[in-house]
Write a protein that holds these residues in place. Structure first.
Motif, mmCIF file in Angstrom:
data_model
loop_
_atom_site.group_PDB
_atom_site.id
_atom_site.type_symbol
_atom_site.label_atom_id
_atom_site.label_comp_id
_atom_site.label_asym_id
_atom_site.label_seq_id
_atom_site.Cartn_x
_atom_site.Cartn_y
_atom_site.Cartn_z
ATOM 1 N N ASP A 59 26.870 23.000 26.866
ATOM 2 C CA ASP A 59 25.710 23.080 27.767
ATOM 3 C C ASP A 59 25.442 24.516 28.211
ATOM 4 O OD1 ASP A 59 25.469 20.328 27.574
ATOM 5 O OD2 ASP A 59 26.363 19.930 29.548
ATOM 6 N N LEU A 60 26.497 25.238 28.529
ATOM 7 C CA LEU A 60 26.344 26.626 28.967
ATOM 8 C C LEU A 60 25.759 27.492 27.860
ATOM 9 C CD1 LEU A 60 26.795 28.839 31.067
ATOM 10 C CD2 LEU A 60 29.121 29.068 30.194
ATOM 11 N N THR A 63 22.078 26.650 27.414
ATOM 12 C CA THR A 63 21.298 27.207 28.528
ATOM 13 C C THR A 63 21.098 28.710 28.355
ATOM 14 O OG1 THR A 63 22.150 25.490 29.997
ATOM 15 C CG2 THR A 63 21.186 27.419 31.039
ATOM 16 N N ALA A 66 18.626 29.444 25.589
ATOM 17 C CA ALA A 66 17.251 29.148 25.993
ATOM 18 C C ALA A 66 16.713 30.163 27.001
ATOM 19 C CB ALA A 66 17.182 27.732 26.579
ATOM 20 N N LYS A 68 17.678 30.605 30.115
ATOM 21 C CA LYS A 68 17.530 29.980 31.430
ATOM 22 C C LYS A 68 18.578 30.431 32.449
ATOM 23 C CE LYS A 68 15.433 25.794 29.585
ATOM 24 N NZ LYS A 68 15.568 24.354 29.416
ATOM 25 N N ILE A 69 19.346 31.438 32.109
ATOM 26 C CA ILE A 69 20.346 31.939 33.053
ATOM 27 C C ILE A 69 19.839 33.254 33.631
ATOM 28 C CG2 ILE A 69 22.688 32.832 33.321
ATOM 29 C CD1 ILE A 69 23.587 30.899 31.182
#
Length: 102
Positions: A59-60, A63, A66, A68-69
């Motif tokens: 998941d990390l 993310t 994408a 998104k961090i």
């Protein structure tokens, strides 16, 4: 490892992770003991196979891929101003990361 220990502050902590390539690790432990330093090793080999850890890492990575961090950067310093950066980190209670640039 020895160079990292030499750069570590009195009472500091060194976290080292992985040794995927194997190899011998030669470290003189007198220096960290005398300087009240902490060494913490992290080996993901056996932990990574746990379904909850494996899923969290998946998941990390998704993310991050994408975009998104978001990393909050409090302030940037030139590398030659490292002493000011450390003083700022210790006294100003920054909100976010302090970045040093070459």
């Amino acid at each position: 490892m020895q160079a990292s220990l030499s750069a570590l502050a009195l009472g500091g902590r060194l976290v080292f992770l992985g040794n995927a390539g194997g190899g011998k690790l030669d470290v003189n432990l007198w220096q960290p003991m005398q300087n009240n330093q902490t060494l913490q090793g992290v080996f993901m080999g056996s932990i990574f196979e746990r379904p909850s850890v494996h899923g969290t890492v998946d998941d990390l990575l998704a993310t991050a891929a994408a975009g998104k961090i978001d990393v909050v950067i409090d302030r940037s310093f030139a590398l030659e101003d490292a002493a000011h950066a450390h003083n700022y980190a210790e006294t100003a209670k920054p909100l976010g990361r302090i970045v040093m640039t070459p």
